[in-house]
Enzyme design. Structure first.
Site, PDB file in Angstrom:
ATOM      1  N   CYS A 385       0.864  -1.094   0.025  1.00 39.88           N
ATOM      2  CA  CYS A 385       0.067  -0.036   0.134  1.00 39.88           C
ATOM      3  C   CYS A 385       0.820   1.329   0.095  1.00 39.88           C
ATOM      4  CB  CYS A 385      -1.017   0.026   1.012  1.00 39.88           C
ATOM      5  SG  CYS A 385      -2.519   0.994   0.946  1.00 39.88           S
ATOM      6  N   HIS A 511      -3.630  -5.126   0.308  1.00 44.10           N
ATOM      7  CA  HIS A 511      -3.026  -5.506   1.637  1.00 44.10           C
ATOM      8  C   HIS A 511      -3.148  -6.975   1.359  1.00 44.10           C
ATOM      9  CE1 HIS A 511      -2.904  -1.887   3.967  1.00 44.10           C
ATOM     10  NE2 HIS A 511      -3.875  -1.363   2.999  1.00 44.10           N
ATOM     11  N   GLU A 513      -1.913  -9.183   3.181  1.00 38.82           N
ATOM     12  CA  GLU A 513      -1.525  -9.803   4.714  1.00 38.82           C
ATOM     13  C   GLU A 513      -2.961 -10.116   5.273  1.00 38.82           C
ATOM     14  OE1 GLU A 513      -1.192  -6.504   4.000  1.00 38.82           O
ATOM     15  OE2 GLU A 513      -1.738  -5.096   5.476  1.00 38.82           O
TER      16      GLU A 513
HETATM   17  N1  GLN Z   1      -1.895   6.755   2.543  1.00 37.51           N
HETATM   18  C1  GLN Z   1      -2.089   5.980   1.554  1.00 37.51           C
HETATM   19  C2  GLN Z   1      -3.351   5.956   0.749  1.00 37.51           C
HETATM   20  O1  GLN Z   1      -4.366   6.387   1.316  1.00 37.51           O
HETATM   21  C3  GLN Z   1      -1.699   4.478   1.718  1.00 37.51           C
HETATM   22  C4  GLN Z   1      -2.613   3.743   2.775  1.00 37.51           C
HETATM   23  C5  GLN Z   1      -2.052   2.756   3.237  1.00 37.51           C
HETATM   24  O2  GLN Z   1      -1.199   2.457   3.337  1.00 37.51           O
HETATM   25  N2  GLN Z   1      -3.113   1.571   3.893  1.00 37.51           N
HETATM   26  O3  GLN Z   1      -3.435   5.624  -0.328  1.00 37.51           O
END
Ligand code: GLN
Length: 539
Positions: A385, A511, A513
């Site tokens: 992310c 994600h 995970e």
């Molecule tokens: N801050 C980034 C976004 O909003 C990444 C978010 C995250 O790592 N879950 O896109």
């Protein structure tokens, strides 16, 4: 309630952090192994509608379900243990209950009645207790009540549990109370008094626990068990010892040894449909505990002071490590401490680096420096992310020659916004529950590392973000050797970026995970660990 579903409620006493979630997940695992379809839900006593707006420093990670609910991290344990998915219905907070009741009140649905904690709040709690049971899919629903018995804020939940007994009827309802038996080193004694008091508190609220699960650092001698049974009004064989375990994944087997599942089944008049021996689970434990190799992996993030902030990533490494009989020494590295000069010293011993998800500018430059180092030194890299977004920014600055490239999250005025706010996020005003959340499809490019890992062209992964790769820069990236290997087929949104000419350099906007479980380790984590093992051999 016309339903054959059995309901088990788990309360906690004496202190928090006794591991109610792990006990709930372990019991569910044992019941699942006996052929009962089981789910677990968590009721949290705080006023936030969901944990999405909570600071990870304070509350640990926010776990995201397939249907896009932002939930308590215990739901991650439920999924990892049971290998089944959960949903919004599996996590309910006081905030959500009050929100529902107040919304109904504004609509006039209470027909002029005075709206009160009892019966309106407790009715709404019970409606949510029973919701998953009514789907007809589950033989057993386990409900974990967050917090400690005696807390003011959990009182309505406890009262709803008391009432639920009468709605559900005999043999359909069971309360397990998890408690602590402290050991006083000076007196060399295990003390039962705190447990007696916390059971008394439950009794005052009208609840007689059926089973006591006692967390302890030492075995409970028979006389201590007898004392607990006598003073807490439970059967002797319903005082269950829960010794501290080497790993949370030992707990189902420890609970089986203590016959927790048998006690539960006898009280709920359940007879096993099958009785598998948890062979695959034991197999996993065997590989976890007898590694034939080890690697050092650095996890770079800004919430490292509370490892729970990265719970699912840490567990995903446990699952994937065991798959390769590899011990993963995960070193949490604060991105704020990563200055260019300090980086070689901090990272050179590592066999791989993962840059964690996150929000906001703090620590960003350290993450960028870390990515630069591992990219240039051929150290396997995995970005999740924000970690993927950082890899894109680093590549833009140092390979594409755009020194001021950034995400508009960090610098809204960047001349090269290689990461930008998603179109549908532009009008979002409220913070809670408004990110791009939950499962979306992604198509993988043949021949890519991602494709090799998954072994199939179409995948679904969970998301939690507002920003995305800016497709206006796609060609420039591809020309310089960083290209998308996963794309959302409906929107064209870049889901995975990979760098060619590198042993393993992959960033995912989603994600992975959240989907790693004991019995199904996540392919990207498995492949990343394989890459770190290979990298170690070349040293
Ligand atoms: N801050 C980034 C976004 O909003 C990444 C978010 C995250 O790592 N879950 O896109």
């Amino acid at each position: 309630m016309a339903s054959s579903t059995k309901f088990i409620f788990i309360t906690g006493g004496v202190t928090s952090s006794l591991g109610k979630g792990i006990i709930a997940a372990s019991l569910a695992k044992l019941l699942q192994a006996r052929g009962f379809s089981t789910t677990i839900q968590k009721f949290d006593p705080y006023l936030n509608i969901d944990p999405g707006t909570l600071n990870p420093y304070e509350h640990g990670e926010c776990y995201v379900t397939e249907d896009g609910a932002e939930t308590d991290l215990d739901l991650g344990h439920y999924e990892r243990f049971l290998d089944t998915t959960t949903s919004q219905a599996n996590n309910v907070t006081t905030g959500r209950i009050y929100n529902n009741v107040i919304t109904k009140e504004r609509k006039g649905e209470y027909l002029g009645k005075t709206v009160q904690v009892i019966p309106h709040i407790t009715d709404e709690i019970k409606r949510n207790f029973f919701k998953l049971g009514e789907e007809g899919k589950y033989d057993v629903v386990i409900t974990e009540i967050g917090g400690c018995v005696g807390d003011i804020e959990s009182l309505p939940f406890i009262e709803a549990v008391r009432q639920a007994k009468w709605d559900l009827g005999q043999n359909n309802f069971l309360v397990i109370h998890l408690t602590l038996i402290p050991f006083l080193a000076a007196a060399k004694e295990l003390k039962t008094k705190p447990t007696q008091h916390s059971v008394k508190q439950l009794l005052e609220a009208g609840i007689q626990p059926d089973i006591l699960v006692c967390r302890t650092e030492h075995h409970l001698p028979q006389d201590v068990k007898k004392k607990l049974a006598l003073f807490c009004n439970v059967q002797l064989n319903c005082v269950i010892e829960a010794m501290d375990a080497e790993t949370i994944y030992d707990v189902p087997l420890l609970m089986k040894k203590e016959k927790l599942d048998e006690r539960v089944m006898s009280k709920l008049k359940l007879t096993s449909k099958t009785n598998t021996d948890l062979e695959q689970w034991k197999d996993f434990l065997g590989r976890l505990k007898n590694p034939t190799q080890e690697v050092n992996i650095g996890l770079v993030g800004k919430y490292v002071s509370l490892p729970d902030a990265y719970k699912s990533i840490i567990e995903a490494f446990v699952h994937a490590g065991a798959a390769s009989e590899c011990k993963v020494n995960l070193k949490l590295i604060s991105s704020e401490e990563l200055h260019a000069e300090a980086i070689p010293k901090k990272l050179e011993e590592l066999d791989g680096v993962i840059v964690a998800p996150g929000f906001g500018e703090r620590g960003l430059e350290g993450k960028i420096e870390a990515v630069k180092y591992v990219r240039e030194n051929n150290i396997p890299f995995f970005g999740i992310c924000l970690g993927m977004q950082v890899a894109v920014i680093e590549y833009a600055r140092n390979v594409l020659g755009l020194p001021e490239a950034n995400s508009t999250e960090m610098n809204p005025n960047s001349p090269d916004p290689v990461i930008g706010l998603m179109e549908d996020q532009k009008n979002v005003q409220q913070m809670g529950g408004t990110m791009r959340l939950g499962s979306y499809p992604c198509e993988l490019k043949k021949g890519s590392k991602a494709y090799q890992a998954y072994g199939k062209p179409k995948i679904n992964e969970r998301h939690r973000h507002r920003y995305e790769f800016n497709n206006a820069y796609l060609k420039a990236f591809e020309e310089k050797g960083m290209s998308p290997s996963g794309i959302n087929p409906e929107t064209g949104l870049v889901e995975i970026m990979e760098v060619k000419n590198h042993p393993w350099f992959l960033g995912a906007q989603f994600h992975p995970e959240y989907k790693s479980t004991v019995l199904t380790p996540h392919p990207l984590f498995v492949r990343f660990i394989k890459a770190t093992i290979e990298n170690k051999k070349t040293k």
